[in-house]
Design a protein around this motif. Structure first.
Motif, PDB file in Angstrom:
ATOM      1  N   GLY A   7     -13.998  40.165 -51.904  1.00  0.00           N
ATOM      2  CA  GLY A   7     -14.320  40.476 -50.520  1.00  0.00           C
ATOM      3  C   GLY A   7     -13.138  41.045 -49.756  1.00  0.00           C
ATOM      4  N   GLY A   8     -13.326  41.188 -48.455  1.00  0.00           N
ATOM      5  CA  GLY A   8     -12.255  41.605 -47.563  1.00  0.00           C
ATOM      6  C   GLY A   8     -11.822  43.043 -47.726  1.00  0.00           C
ATOM      7  N   MET A  41     -18.999  35.129 -40.106  1.00  0.00           N
ATOM      8  CA  MET A  41     -17.916  35.467 -41.035  1.00  0.00           C
ATOM      9  C   MET A  41     -18.442  35.574 -42.457  1.00  0.00           C
ATOM     10  SD  MET A  41     -14.821  33.083 -39.558  1.00  0.00           S
ATOM     11  CE  MET A  41     -13.886  33.252 -41.082  1.00  0.00           C
ATOM     12  N   LEU A  42     -19.325  34.657 -42.830  1.00  0.00           N
ATOM     13  CA  LEU A  42     -19.915  34.706 -44.171  1.00  0.00           C
ATOM     14  C   LEU A  42     -20.701  35.998 -44.362  1.00  0.00           C
ATOM     15  CD1 LEU A  42     -20.778  33.468 -46.898  1.00  0.00           C
ATOM     16  CD2 LEU A  42     -22.659  32.350 -45.675  1.00  0.00           C
ATOM     17  N   LEU A  43     -21.512  36.359 -43.375  1.00  0.00           N
ATOM     18  CA  LEU A  43     -22.301  37.582 -43.479  1.00  0.00           C
ATOM     19  C   LEU A  43     -21.410  38.811 -43.543  1.00  0.00           C
ATOM     20  CD1 LEU A  43     -25.080  36.449 -41.055  1.00  0.00           C
ATOM     21  CD2 LEU A  43     -25.518  37.398 -43.310  1.00  0.00           C
ATOM     22  N   ASN A  44     -20.340  38.807 -42.767  1.00  0.00           N
ATOM     23  CA  ASN A  44     -19.394  39.916 -42.829  1.00  0.00           C
ATOM     24  C   ASN A  44     -18.798  40.028 -44.221  1.00  0.00           C
ATOM     25  OD1 ASN A  44     -17.776  42.039 -41.624  1.00  0.00           O
ATOM     26  ND2 ASN A  44     -16.068  40.615 -41.682  1.00  0.00           N
ATOM     27  N   GLY A  45     -18.453  38.885 -44.821  1.00  0.00           N
ATOM     28  CA  GLY A  45     -17.905  38.892 -46.169  1.00  0.00           C
ATOM     29  C   GLY A  45     -18.901  39.372 -47.201  1.00  0.00           C
ATOM     30  N   LEU A  46     -20.164  38.971 -47.047  1.00  0.00           N
ATOM     31  CA  LEU A  46     -21.194  39.414 -47.992  1.00  0.00           C
ATOM     32  C   LEU A  46     -21.410  40.914 -47.922  1.00  0.00           C
ATOM     33  CD1 LEU A  46     -23.845  36.577 -47.573  1.00  0.00           C
ATOM     34  CD2 LEU A  46     -22.437  37.015 -49.599  1.00  0.00           C
ATOM     35  N   VAL A  47     -21.410  41.452 -46.717  1.00  0.00           N
ATOM     36  CA  VAL A  47     -21.603  42.900 -46.559  1.00  0.00           C
ATOM     37  C   VAL A  47     -20.495  43.673 -47.265  1.00  0.00           C
ATOM     38  CG1 VAL A  47     -21.588  44.771 -44.865  1.00  0.00           C
ATOM     39  CG2 VAL A  47     -22.946  42.725 -44.440  1.00  0.00           C
ATOM     40  N   HIS A  83     -19.432  44.475 -31.137  1.00  0.00           N
ATOM     41  CA  HIS A  83     -19.867  44.387 -32.535  1.00  0.00           C
ATOM     42  C   HIS A  83     -21.344  44.017 -32.612  1.00  0.00           C
ATOM     43  CE1 HIS A  83     -15.717  44.778 -33.789  1.00  0.00           C
ATOM     44  NE2 HIS A  83     -16.105  44.760 -35.049  1.00  0.00           N
ATOM     45  N   ALA A  84     -21.777  43.081 -31.778  1.00  0.00           N
ATOM     46  CA  ALA A  84     -23.178  42.675 -31.797  1.00  0.00           C
ATOM     47  C   ALA A  84     -24.093  43.815 -31.371  1.00  0.00           C
ATOM     48  CB  ALA A  84     -23.376  41.468 -30.881  1.00  0.00           C
ATOM     49  N   VAL A  85     -23.706  44.540 -30.334  1.00  0.00           N
ATOM     50  CA  VAL A  85     -24.520  45.666 -29.865  1.00  0.00           C
ATOM     51  C   VAL A  85     -24.667  46.715 -30.959  1.00  0.00           C
ATOM     52  CG1 VAL A  85     -24.608  47.592 -28.231  1.00  0.00           C
ATOM     53  CG2 VAL A  85     -23.970  45.305 -27.436  1.00  0.00           C
ATOM     54  N   ASN A  86     -23.629  46.872 -31.760  1.00  0.00           N
ATOM     55  CA  ASN A  86     -23.632  47.878 -32.821  1.00  0.00           C
ATOM     56  C   ASN A  86     -24.130  47.343 -34.155  1.00  0.00           C
ATOM     57  OD1 ASN A  86     -22.112  50.632 -32.009  1.00  0.00           O
ATOM     58  ND2 ASN A  86     -21.281  48.928 -30.811  1.00  0.00           N
ATOM     59  N   GLY A  87     -24.607  46.101 -34.188  1.00  0.00           N
ATOM     60  CA  GLY A  87     -25.125  45.546 -35.429  1.00  0.00           C
ATOM     61  C   GLY A  87     -24.054  45.321 -36.471  1.00  0.00           C
ATOM     62  N   ARG A  88     -22.878  44.878 -36.021  1.00  0.00           N
ATOM     63  CA  ARG A  88     -21.753  44.604 -36.924  1.00  0.00           C
ATOM     64  C   ARG A  88     -21.420  43.121 -36.859  1.00  0.00           C
ATOM     65  NH1 ARG A  88     -20.222  48.883 -40.363  1.00  0.00           N
ATOM     66  NH2 ARG A  88     -20.856  50.812 -39.336  1.00  0.00           N
ATOM     67  N   TYR A  89     -21.286  42.498 -38.015  1.00  0.00           N
ATOM     68  CA  TYR A  89     -20.964  41.076 -38.058  1.00  0.00           C
ATOM     69  C   TYR A  89     -19.487  40.865 -37.776  1.00  0.00           C
ATOM     70  CZ  TYR A  89     -25.470  40.771 -40.434  1.00  0.00           C
ATOM     71  OH  TYR A  89     -26.795  40.857 -40.748  1.00  0.00           O
ATOM     72  N   SER A  90     -19.195  39.860 -36.948  1.00  0.00           N
ATOM     73  CA  SER A  90     -17.804  39.463 -36.720  1.00  0.00           C
ATOM     74  C   SER A  90     -17.809  37.993 -36.350  1.00  0.00           C
ATOM     75  CB  SER A  90     -17.175  40.282 -35.582  1.00  0.00           C
ATOM     76  OG  SER A  90     -17.807  39.995 -34.354  1.00  0.00           O
ATOM     77  N   GLY A  91     -16.823  37.277 -36.875  1.00  0.00           N
ATOM     78  CA  GLY A  91     -16.762  35.856 -36.584  1.00  0.00           C
ATOM     79  C   GLY A  91     -15.460  35.401 -35.979  1.00  0.00           C
ATOM     80  N   VAL A 102     -11.194  36.914 -34.565  1.00  0.00           N
ATOM     81  CA  VAL A 102     -10.395  38.054 -34.112  1.00  0.00           C
ATOM     82  C   VAL A 102      -9.921  38.941 -35.261  1.00  0.00           C
ATOM     83  CG1 VAL A 102      -8.190  36.821 -34.139  1.00  0.00           C
ATOM     84  CG2 VAL A 102      -8.517  38.701 -32.535  1.00  0.00           C
ATOM     85  N   LEU A 103      -9.791  38.392 -36.485  1.00  0.00           N
ATOM     86  CA  LEU A 103      -9.321  39.210 -37.605  1.00  0.00           C
ATOM     87  C   LEU A 103     -10.299  40.323 -37.948  1.00  0.00           C
ATOM     88  CD1 LEU A 103      -7.727  36.564 -40.007  1.00  0.00           C
ATOM     89  CD2 LEU A 103      -6.588  38.109 -38.424  1.00  0.00           C
ATOM     90  N   ALA A 104     -11.526  40.195 -37.476  1.00  0.00           N
ATOM     91  CA  ALA A 104     -12.482  41.284 -37.705  1.00  0.00           C
ATOM     92  C   ALA A 104     -12.082  42.545 -36.963  1.00  0.00           C
ATOM     93  CB  ALA A 104     -13.878  40.855 -37.261  1.00  0.00           C
ATOM     94  N   PHE A 105     -11.160  42.407 -36.007  1.00  0.00           N
ATOM     95  CA  PHE A 105     -10.752  43.536 -35.189  1.00  0.00           C
ATOM     96  C   PHE A 105      -9.359  44.044 -35.565  1.00  0.00           C
ATOM     97  CE2 PHE A 105     -12.749  40.401 -32.021  1.00  0.00           C
ATOM     98  CZ  PHE A 105     -14.029  40.677 -32.449  1.00  0.00           C
ATOM     99  N   LYS A 106      -8.875  43.735 -36.771  1.00  0.00           N
ATOM    100  CA  LYS A 106      -7.456  43.959 -37.051  1.00  0.00           C
ATOM    101  C   LYS A 106      -7.088  45.421 -37.253  1.00  0.00           C
ATOM    102  CE  LYS A 106      -7.913  42.712 -41.976  1.00  0.00           C
ATOM    103  NZ  LYS A 106      -7.476  41.747 -43.003  1.00  0.00           N
TER     104      LYS A 106
END
Length: 292
Positions: free
Chosen positions: A30-31, A117-123, A195-203, A205-209
């Protein structure tokens, strides 16, 4: 060899070790390594999905693993290893718990940070192996459709960005430490909403790095988002606060256009709520974001 390829090669024996362990349904890379945008600071994320709770011995099947979570705790479990200095984070989860999490987030629209975060990792997941790789593929297909109800739930939870008046207070007090904390709090809320408006998973702050890559992904967002976010944390305090104020107002414009079910007027009212200083008789500077 680029940073992502180097990491994929280095971690391949770890994936193979877990994939061959009894009780494992599937393993996944992942990641940033899986996405292909790792840099020299990136660690490697490995997901291991179990049909039953693993023992500590089973979790430590890969060489040099350092246990992080006690054996008797509930799923997920976290372990760590170093491959000649390359940090590898291993997250173990019961497959049944993953199913429960997907039901909770995707069906019940519960905006659980750990679930997001899990869903972001799965994607992002790649190089899926083990006896049941189809299980992960099934989860990925489910995660591929971001529910509108989840977008609304996250916006309603994080959209109320309040106490903006604290910026003026902290600027007048010449307290950059607490000002930075307030700017970060509001920026995190803003980015979570976008992220939510755009249908992007984030859990978290590291999702925005990676700001520039993030801007590319967020189709519905204020213009020049990355450049303006950098200004929030680099410009002089009054300018920084005003840039953030404008970003929040424009984000509410985006919500109005994309999610008309949300009461944006209420969000604006809460954001614009002011607290007037009292006493002293000395004229204060104009409020942040307003002309003198």
């Amino acid at each position: 060899m680029d940073h992502s390829e180097f990491r994929r090669t280095a971690v391949a024996p770890v994936l193979a070790a877990y994939a061959g362990t009894p009780g494992v349904d599937a393993v996944m890379l992942g990641g940033s390594t899986a996405r292909g945008d790792a840099d020299r600071w990136s660690d490697v994320e490995v997901g291991v999905f179990w049909a039953r709770p693993p023992t500590t011995t089973e979790r430590l099947v890969a060489p040099s693993v350092r246990p992080g979570t006690p054996e008797d705790s509930q799923s997920p479990w976290y372990d760590y290893l170093s491959l000649d200095g390359l940090a590898v984070d291993v997250e173990h989860a019961l497959s049944s718990k993953v199913e429960e999490t997907l039901d909770r987030v995707l069906e019940a629209h519960v905006p659980d940070p750990a679930g997001l975060m899990l869903l972001n990792g799965l994607v992002d997941g790649r190089e899926i192996a083990g006896p049941r790789p189809e299980l992960v593929h099934h989860w990925q297909r489910r995660a591929a459709t971001y529910p509108r109800g989840l977008s609304i739930a996250i916006v309603e939870q994080h959209g109320p960005i309040d106490k903006f008046w604290r910026c003026q207070m902290l600027i007048e007090r010449d307290n950059p430490v607490l000002l930075a904390r307030e700017l970060l709090r509001m920026t995190n809320q803003l980015l979570t909403v976008l992220h939510a408006v755009n249908g992007r998973y984030s859990g978290h702050v590291l999702a925005f790095k990676r700001l520039d890559a993030m801007e590319t992904e967020l189709v519905h967002a204020p213009a020049e988002l990355a450049r303006r976010l950098r200004l929030v944390f680099s410009a002089p305090p009054v300018e920084a606060a005003d840039v953030l104020r404008q970003l929040v107002e424009e984000t509410y414009d985006v919500i109005e256009a994309q999610l008309p079910e949300v009461d944006v007027a209420r969000l604006r009212e809460r954001f614009r709520a002011d607290r007037q200083p009292t006493g002293g008789g000395v004229q204060a500077p104009p409020p942040v974001g307003l002309d003198a």
